[in-house]
Design an enzyme around this catalytic site. Sequence first.
Site, PDB file in Angstrom:
ATOM      1  N   LYS A  27      -8.512   1.923  -4.196  1.00 19.62           N
ATOM      2  CA  LYS A  27      -7.529   0.843  -4.216  1.00 19.62           C
ATOM      3  C   LYS A  27      -6.438   1.178  -5.233  1.00 19.62           C
ATOM      4  O   LYS A  27      -6.548   2.120  -6.013  1.00 19.62           O
ATOM      5  CB  LYS A  27      -8.175  -0.492  -4.600  1.00 19.62           C
ATOM      6  CG  LYS A  27      -9.390  -0.892  -3.764  1.00 19.62           C
ATOM      7  CD  LYS A  27      -9.058  -1.218  -2.319  1.00 19.62           C
ATOM      8  CE  LYS A  27     -10.320  -1.578  -1.545  1.00 19.62           C
ATOM      9  NZ  LYS A  27     -10.029  -1.807  -0.101  1.00 19.62           N
TER      10      LYS A  27
ATOM     11  N   SER B 188      -7.785   0.440   4.671  1.00 20.39           N
ATOM     12  CA  SER B 188      -7.343  -0.511   3.647  1.00 20.39           C
ATOM     13  C   SER B 188      -6.197   0.009   2.794  1.00 20.39           C
ATOM     14  O   SER B 188      -5.521  -0.768   2.133  1.00 20.39           O
ATOM     15  CB  SER B 188      -8.516  -0.906   2.739  1.00 20.39           C
ATOM     16  OG  SER B 188      -8.876   0.156   1.879  1.00 20.39           O
TER      17      SER B 188
END
Length: 205
Positions: free
Chosen positions: A102, A59
């Site tokens: 993230k 990701s």
Amino acid sequence: MPEQDMNTGKENTTGAEEEKKGFTAKDFFEILLYIGLVVLISVLIVTFIGQRTIVDGSSMNPTLQNGDNLIVDKLSYRFGKPQRFDIIVFPYKYKENTNYIKRIIGLPGETVQIDFDGNIYIDGQVLEEDYGLETILNPGNAVEPITLGDDEYFVMGDNRNNSEDSRFSDVGPIKRSDIIGKAWVRIYPFNRIHTLGHGYHGEQK
């Protein structure tokens, strides 16, 4: 060589034995003290300063790769606020012992929206950034404006079309109290050791 009693001619070993016993006890105590200090220092480092984490998944490609070993800085946010584009680590609330990594896109109090052309808007202005691997295909919940609370952050993976992040209900905005720390340095693979400072874009070409 053991001493001899001048009167009996017998070897006097009492003093040597006492000295040996005393040294053993002292040595054992020092080992216990050393182990205790190592454990204490390790706990303090992991709790307040930093910890190692391993990237699992894609990701954050191309910035971070599956299997990258990182040191997470847990100290900086005790003295300052998270900044836009910081790479942070936080727990995934639906699975124990699972952390997500993230990049911060939206800051507290801001309104975030993503259109179907893949543009990210912060308070109505297009965000100028080039972290995304490709054009966003799914704006998720951010197709409608999301206004962040006073302690909330909107986060996204750099691999925008292969990332569960604040666009989706199972992650949503991240509260500051849930942020474990900021990704500070990649320590493995050894040929890709690099600090991950504010705004880090990945490998330099």
